[in-house]
Design an enzyme around this catalytic site. Sequence first.
Site, PDB file in Angstrom:
ATOM      1  N   HIS A 155      -2.084  -2.466  -9.894  1.00  0.00           N
ATOM      2  CA  HIS A 155      -3.143  -1.895  -9.067  1.00  0.00           C
ATOM      3  C   HIS A 155      -4.304  -2.865  -8.972  1.00  0.00           C
ATOM      4  O   HIS A 155      -4.549  -3.622  -9.916  1.00  0.00           O
ATOM      5  CB  HIS A 155      -3.634  -0.568  -9.665  1.00  0.00           C
ATOM      6  N   ASP A 178       2.721   5.666  -6.904  1.00  0.00           N
ATOM      7  CA  ASP A 178       3.924   5.616  -6.066  1.00  0.00           C
ATOM      8  C   ASP A 178       5.229   5.612  -6.850  1.00  0.00           C
ATOM      9  O   ASP A 178       6.258   6.039  -6.335  1.00  0.00           O
ATOM     10  CB  ASP A 178       3.881   4.366  -5.175  1.00  0.00           C
ATOM     11  N   HIS A 188       0.877  -1.186   0.000  1.00  0.00           N
ATOM     12  CA  HIS A 188       0.000   0.000   0.000  1.00  0.00           C
ATOM     13  C   HIS A 188       0.912   1.233   0.000  1.00  0.00           C
ATOM     14  O   HIS A 188       1.659   1.447  -0.952  1.00  0.00           O
ATOM     15  CB  HIS A 188      -0.927  -0.114   1.214  1.00  0.00           C
TER      16      HIS A 188
HETATM   17  N1  COA Z   1       5.494  -6.597  -9.886  1.00  0.00           N
HETATM   18  C1  COA Z   1       5.531  -7.821 -10.439  1.00  0.00           C
HETATM   19  N2  COA Z   1       4.440  -8.590 -10.607  1.00  0.00           N
HETATM   20  C2  COA Z   1       3.269  -8.068 -10.182  1.00  0.00           C
HETATM   21  C3  COA Z   1       3.157  -6.795  -9.613  1.00  0.00           C
HETATM   22  C4  COA Z   1       4.337  -6.047  -9.464  1.00  0.00           C
HETATM   23  N3  COA Z   1       4.299  -4.844  -8.929  1.00  0.00           N
HETATM   24  N4  COA Z   1       1.869  -6.550  -9.311  1.00  0.00           N
HETATM   25  C5  COA Z   1       1.192  -7.636  -9.662  1.00  0.00           C
HETATM   26  N5  COA Z   1       2.039  -8.556 -10.195  1.00  0.00           N
HETATM   27  C6  COA Z   1       1.709  -9.887 -10.697  1.00  0.00           C
HETATM   28  C7  COA Z   1       1.641 -10.858  -9.517  1.00  0.00           C
HETATM   29  O1  COA Z   1       2.882 -11.438  -9.235  1.00  0.00           O
HETATM   30  C8  COA Z   1       0.635 -11.849 -10.045  1.00  0.00           C
HETATM   31  O2  COA Z   1       1.241 -12.665 -10.995  1.00  0.00           O
HETATM   32  P1  COA Z   1       0.892 -14.222 -11.112  1.00  0.00           P
HETATM   33  O3  COA Z   1      -0.563 -14.256 -11.469  1.00  0.00           O
HETATM   34  O4  COA Z   1       1.816 -14.701 -12.158  1.00  0.00           O
HETATM   35  O5  COA Z   1       1.161 -14.803  -9.752  1.00  0.00           O
HETATM   36  C9  COA Z   1      -0.369 -10.967 -10.778  1.00  0.00           C
HETATM   37  O6  COA Z   1       0.374  -9.838 -11.227  1.00  0.00           O
HETATM   38  C10 COA Z   1      -1.536 -10.494  -9.896  1.00  0.00           C
HETATM   39  O7  COA Z   1      -0.976  -9.871  -8.751  1.00  0.00           O
HETATM   40  P2  COA Z   1      -1.723  -9.726  -7.373  1.00  0.00           P
HETATM   41  O8  COA Z   1      -0.721  -9.325  -6.336  1.00  0.00           O
HETATM   42  O9  COA Z   1      -2.555 -10.930  -7.087  1.00  0.00           O
HETATM   43  O10 COA Z   1      -2.697  -8.542  -7.710  1.00  0.00           O
HETATM   44  P3  COA Z   1      -3.506  -7.718  -6.657  1.00  0.00           P
HETATM   45  O11 COA Z   1      -4.665  -7.124  -7.337  1.00  0.00           O
HETATM   46  O12 COA Z   1      -3.754  -8.506  -5.421  1.00  0.00           O
HETATM   47  O13 COA Z   1      -2.416  -6.607  -6.252  1.00  0.00           O
HETATM   48  C11 COA Z   1      -1.133  -4.789  -5.882  1.00  0.00           C
HETATM   49  C12 COA Z   1      -2.451  -5.294  -6.461  1.00  0.00           C
HETATM   50  C13 COA Z   1      -1.129  -3.285  -5.948  1.00  0.00           C
HETATM   51  C14 COA Z   1      -1.036  -5.201  -4.407  1.00  0.00           C
HETATM   52  C15 COA Z   1       0.042  -5.380  -6.681  1.00  0.00           C
HETATM   53  O14 COA Z   1      -0.017  -4.953  -8.019  1.00  0.00           O
HETATM   54  C16 COA Z   1       1.367  -5.065  -6.046  1.00  0.00           C
HETATM   55  O15 COA Z   1       1.799  -5.756  -5.112  1.00  0.00           O
HETATM   56  N6  COA Z   1       2.054  -3.973  -6.512  1.00  0.00           N
HETATM   57  C17 COA Z   1       3.297  -3.579  -5.925  1.00  0.00           C
HETATM   58  C18 COA Z   1       3.030  -2.752  -4.663  1.00  0.00           C
HETATM   59  C19 COA Z   1       2.497  -1.381  -4.988  1.00  0.00           C
HETATM   60  O16 COA Z   1       3.000  -0.710  -5.885  1.00  0.00           O
HETATM   61  N7  COA Z   1       1.505  -0.952  -4.197  1.00  0.00           N
HETATM   62  C20 COA Z   1       0.902   0.340  -4.351  1.00  0.00           C
HETATM   63  C21 COA Z   1      -0.466   0.223  -4.942  1.00  0.00           C
HETATM   64  S1  COA Z   1      -1.149   1.804  -5.340  1.00  0.00           S
END
Ligand code: COA
Length: 374
Positions: free
Chosen positions: A258, A309, A219
């Site tokens: 996201h 971010d 987050h």
């Molecule tokens: N880097 C690499 N791979 C990513 C990624 C990232 N930043 N964000 C998502 N993915 C990949 C995951 O590894 C997953 O791949 P898989 O299906 O092969 O296992 C897929 O995309 C889905 O990811 P998931 O974490 O389940 O999606 P989500 O909807 O739960 O997550 C976030 C959303 C924001 C938590 C996620 O994109 C993330 O962790 N981003 C990095 C942290 C971040 O920037 N947070 C600020 C958000 S505003």
Amino acid sequence: MSTTTEGLEGVIVGDSSICSVSEPNGGHLLYRGYAIEDLVHAASFEEIAYLLLYGELPSLNALKQYQHKLITERSLPDTLKKVLELTPGTTHPMDVLRTACSFLGALEPETSSNGAQNIADRLLACIPSMLLYWYHFHQHGKRISTESTEETIAGYFLDLLYQHTPPDDFRQTFNVSLILYAEHEFTASTFAARITTSTQSDFYSAIVSAIGTLRGPLHGGANEAAMKLIQQFKTPDEAEKKVKEMLAQKIKIMGFGHRVYKISDPRSALIKACSKQLSTQSKDGYLYAVSERIERVMWDEKKLFPNLDFYSATAYHFCGIPTFLFTPIFVLSRVTGWSAHILEQRAHNRLIRPESHYIGPGKRKFVPVEQRKG
Ligand code: COA
């Protein structure tokens, strides 16, 4: 039979009139009906705070009065200063804010004469003071004054941080970033604030829940983590090689992806433009080219786009802001959105209490401790 929606993805858990996040052909973000693209360069952060907290944009007169009120609410009680001095300099500043907001709740609790709207304004005004009083005391051994006649929160924060008047382009970038971070509907931290509020708990408890939730790298902590990654590289080629290796090892790249947006985060282009402009005058402006290459690799390899971010990290860095203050800056902006949601939750409250899908053992016989094996 019950089913589980992991992470509540796609689940609508309540009505809200504060902000709308949607994704028809790329992301769109409206604050009470106004597109962020129309707000960032035309409005001050205080106007947006007023819009979120009071429901409408202020008139010029109302804005002046609001800014005046915020200026008068900046000072910190002496006992809170003492707590900030006693909080170690090695503490993560998110923990400092969590503690300081909680302590302010003990000194100035929510009562019939100190109501929710007042506390929302007070926190908005004094969170920069809390953060930077602690920062200067521990980093520079200085007890700074938090009194200032500076009208804007962006200018006030940078004034306190640098201990001199900030350049205009830093102030503009900071104002843009505060507007972009102000509100984003039911994010994890906002939802945490609404859950706490739904138990009829007090305003400060809801804010403290939100700060604790924002702290994690999935987050609010993502901007700090993004900066730490970007800073490792001297050239775009170096960044490309390493990011590809990280992806191959299934390591997440912070600042990308996201939960709601699937093609683009509408806030990213706006802060990216600020980062680009500042990079031209910065001694490590090459970090902008490094960032752009990471963006390209992430799109080519994973079809993932930067969220707010990612380019906030270099924008803040080019303004000379220490990386460990990035996530706390998110707090000083998002406290407006959290507060608006606390007020909205209270206006139509029902206890938030979902259910779990039980996957543990079936009913079994209790065995007294002296009869258990092992
Ligand atoms: N880097 C690499 N791979 C990513 C990624 C990232 N930043 N964000 C998502 N993915 C990949 C995951 O590894 C997953 O791949 P898989 O299906 O092969 O296992 C897929 O995309 C889905 O990811 P998931 O974490 O389940 O999606 P989500 O909807 O739960 O997550 C976030 C959303 C924001 C938590 C996620 O994109 C993330 O962790 N981003 C990095 C942290 C971040 O920037 N947070 C600020 C958000 S505003």
